[in-house]
Design a protein around this motif. Sequence first.
Motif, mmCIF file in Angstrom:
data_model
loop_
_atom_site.group_PDB
_atom_site.id
_atom_site.type_symbol
_atom_site.label_atom_id
_atom_site.label_comp_id
_atom_site.label_asym_id
_atom_site.label_seq_id
_atom_site.Cartn_x
_atom_site.Cartn_y
_atom_site.Cartn_z
ATOM 1 N N LYS A 140 0.770 -1.166 -0.068
ATOM 2 C CA LYS A 140 0.089 0.089 0.162
ATOM 3 C C LYS A 140 0.921 1.239 0.069
ATOM 4 N N ALA A 141 2.016 1.190 -0.844
ATOM 5 C CA ALA A 141 2.980 2.252 -0.701
ATOM 6 C C ALA A 141 2.628 3.219 -1.879
ATOM 7 N N SER A 142 3.388 4.542 -1.429
ATOM 8 C CA SER A 142 3.102 5.566 -2.547
ATOM 9 C C SER A 142 4.672 5.661 -2.995
ATOM 10 N N GLU A 143 4.817 5.859 -4.433
ATOM 11 C CA GLU A 143 6.120 5.882 -4.817
ATOM 12 C C GLU A 143 6.224 7.312 -5.754
ATOM 13 N N PRO A 147 13.277 13.170 -10.381
ATOM 14 C CA PRO A 147 13.641 13.689 -11.653
ATOM 15 C C PRO A 147 15.138 14.036 -11.558
ATOM 16 N N GLY A 148 15.444 14.652 -10.424
ATOM 17 C CA GLY A 148 16.784 15.454 -10.330
ATOM 18 C C GLY A 148 17.155 15.998 -8.953
ATOM 19 N N PRO A 149 18.063 16.902 -8.859
ATOM 20 C CA PRO A 149 18.302 17.504 -7.342
ATOM 21 C C PRO A 149 16.966 17.779 -6.675
ATOM 22 N N GLY A 150 17.287 17.744 -5.412
ATOM 23 C CA GLY A 150 16.013 18.261 -4.460
ATOM 24 C C GLY A 150 15.940 17.637 -3.112
ATOM 25 N N LYS A 151 15.073 18.107 -2.297
ATOM 26 C CA LYS A 151 14.841 17.639 -0.843
ATOM 27 C C LYS A 151 13.729 16.658 -0.902
ATOM 28 N N ALA A 152 13.916 15.557 -0.292
ATOM 29 C CA ALA A 152 12.553 14.762 -0.046
ATOM 30 C C ALA A 152 12.488 14.460 1.692
ATOM 31 N N GLU A 153 11.403 14.649 1.939
ATOM 32 C CA GLU A 153 10.796 14.794 3.287
ATOM 33 C C GLU A 153 9.557 13.873 3.728
ATOM 34 N N LEU A 154 9.659 13.374 4.786
ATOM 35 C CA LEU A 154 8.591 12.511 5.225
ATOM 36 C C LEU A 154 7.851 13.772 6.055
ATOM 37 N N VAL A 155 6.400 13.846 5.749
ATOM 38 C CA VAL A 155 5.686 15.064 6.421
ATOM 39 C C VAL A 155 4.540 14.383 7.196
ATOM 40 N N PHE A 156 4.089 14.492 8.154
ATOM 41 C CA PHE A 156 2.881 14.067 8.799
ATOM 42 C C PHE A 156 2.230 15.082 9.528
ATOM 43 N N THR A 157 0.848 15.329 9.104
ATOM 44 C CA THR A 157 0.071 16.675 9.517
ATOM 45 C C THR A 157 -1.104 15.896 10.510
ATOM 46 N N ALA A 158 -0.842 16.338 11.771
ATOM 47 C CA ALA A 158 -1.893 15.930 12.764
ATOM 48 C C ALA A 158 -3.146 16.542 12.459
ATOM 49 N N GLU A 159 -4.142 16.219 13.164
ATOM 50 C CA GLU A 159 -5.350 16.668 12.630
ATOM 51 C C GLU A 159 -5.504 18.017 13.205
ATOM 52 N N ASP A 160 -4.801 18.539 14.282
ATOM 53 C CA ASP A 160 -4.756 19.800 14.611
ATOM 54 C C ASP A 160 -3.724 20.850 13.665
ATOM 55 N N GLY A 161 -3.344 20.376 12.757
ATOM 56 C CA GLY A 161 -2.443 21.018 11.892
ATOM 57 C C GLY A 161 -0.978 21.002 12.108
ATOM 58 N N GLY A 175 16.602 9.820 -8.709
ATOM 59 C CA GLY A 175 16.533 8.559 -7.758
ATOM 60 C C GLY A 175 14.979 8.374 -7.996
ATOM 61 N N VAL A 176 14.822 7.374 -6.566
ATOM 62 C CA VAL A 176 13.283 6.903 -6.350
ATOM 63 C C VAL A 176 13.063 7.221 -5.053
ATOM 64 N N LEU A 177 11.941 7.213 -4.739
ATOM 65 C CA LEU A 177 11.265 7.459 -3.301
ATOM 66 C C LEU A 177 9.939 6.441 -3.099
ATOM 67 N N GLN A 178 9.980 6.142 -1.884
ATOM 68 C CA GLN A 178 8.767 5.307 -1.432
ATOM 69 C C GLN A 178 8.177 5.742 -0.124
ATOM 70 N N GLY A 179 6.872 5.694 0.075
ATOM 71 C CA GLY A 179 6.257 5.932 1.333
ATOM 72 C C GLY A 179 5.495 4.951 1.736
ATOM 73 N N MET A 180 5.540 4.373 2.924
ATOM 74 C CA MET A 180 4.600 3.279 3.117
ATOM 75 C C MET A 180 4.076 3.421 4.594
ATOM 76 N N HIS A 181 3.185 2.567 4.974
ATOM 77 C CA HIS A 181 2.636 2.604 6.236
ATOM 78 C C HIS A 181 2.090 1.408 6.814
ATOM 79 N N ASN A 182 1.793 1.394 8.054
ATOM 80 C CA ASN A 182 0.938 0.292 8.682
ATOM 81 C C ASN A 182 0.148 0.647 9.744
ATOM 82 N N LEU A 183 -0.742 -0.149 10.210
ATOM 83 C CA LEU A 183 -1.416 0.490 11.344
ATOM 84 C C LEU A 183 -1.275 -0.566 12.705
ATOM 85 N N ASN A 184 -1.205 0.087 13.685
ATOM 86 C CA ASN A 184 -1.094 -0.652 15.177
ATOM 87 C C ASN A 184 -2.390 -1.887 15.236
#
Length: 403
Positions: A140-143, A147-161, A175-184
């Motif tokens: 269930k990943a997003s990929e 394309p070229g130079p730049g900064k990749a970050e993981l961002v989590f926005t809580a419900e309160d912003g 290069g390539v990037l991937q974001g994945m998750h799981n649930l407790n």
Amino acid sequence: MEKIKMQTPLVEMDGDEMTRILWKMIKDELLLPFVDLKTEYYDLGLKHRDETDDQVTVDSAKAAIKYGVAVKCATITPNAARVKEYDLKEMWKSPNGTIRSIMDGTVFRAPIVVKGIEPCVKNWKKPITLARHAYGDVYKASEMIVPGPGKAELVFTAEDGTETRELIHQFKGPGVLQGMHNLNSSIESFARSCFQYALNTKQDVWFATKDTISKKYDHTFKDIFQEIYDRDYKEAFEKAGITYFYTLIDDAVARIMKAEGGFIWACKNYDGDVMSDMVSSAFGSLAMMTSVLVSPDGKFEYEAAHGTVQRHYYKYLKGEETSTNSVATIFAWSGALRKRGELDQIPELMTFADKLEKATLSTIESGKMTKDLALITSIENPTVLNSEGFIKAVRENLEKSLA
Ligand code: NAD
């Protein structure tokens, strides 16, 4: 001989193609003559799923929750070719996927070990049961393609912003990037199903991740398993004389190659995907793998791990002889009947299930088998039987042991 009485019905999920043909043969030859079979029948054959807009699949899963034990025949998961072949209204989803998500269950796959079909790994004497977590991670990943130079970050926005950020990488080139998750909640259900099934089958549980490298993601899996084990299962495990063992995935793989088997190997989604095929092919044949879906609160759905054996079905339709292996489907029935017997306290039903399995195995051990096994057996000059012939040979052995 008086037939064995049942109390609660089994949820019977009929299926497709060659396995649907075997299903009827098994019932007629190996069950109905001996057991006063009580089932609540759901026809999951593709035609009927289409007629009911797949409602029958949902209903059958709900019945499995209500009664606690189901037995399922292999079913077609439609693709474009099947939509045409069966003139379907829609490309219905995989019934197994639907049932799994309604039951919130984990699938346990185990090989049927029989003398004459030796695993490639010589020291594997007992079955290795593989449990695969079937939610999230890379599935269930997003990929992204970078394309070229730049900064990749993981961002989590809580419900309160409020934002939490973590640098992934400062790219200097493509290069390539991937974001994945799981649930407790999903990891917890997985852990419970594993511990529950371990208690049920009196087997140790092994679980492994890469928590030394993945200090938050994989570590969470490790922690959740440990917390649930300590809080809810430790005592019961100690009483049952079984253990829960955690290690790193690379260590687990190395140990498994040298182990005897006889335990449950709980795997994260991707590990389970890869390792279940390795384990089943090393044990001999897909036709000798059983599969049971276990919900976290202990409801069971038994089936064969293989599909509908389409190629044999087309031969069958042309009136040609088939030699389709019915062993895993027989074991789906015996597993379900034994569990029903256990829950309803009907010892005769449990004994019947044991004898049915023994009769099946001793048929193979005496050299009588279907073609797929004849090709890989170490027994010299095996007798190759057709689909019906094999089931009839099992019946002969079963009758002897019940007499
Ligand atoms: P399959 O398991 O039916 O067959 C795969 C290969 O293994 C074939 O070469 C077949 O000849 C052999 N094989 C499997 N079981 C056998 C048996 N009992 N005896 C002898 N040989 C056996 O898988 P497939 O061909 O990929 O799929 C056929 C259909 O089954 C598809 O429509 C698919 O959607 C469905 N399927 C269902 C399930 C399920 O219901 N659990 C699982 C897998 C595939």
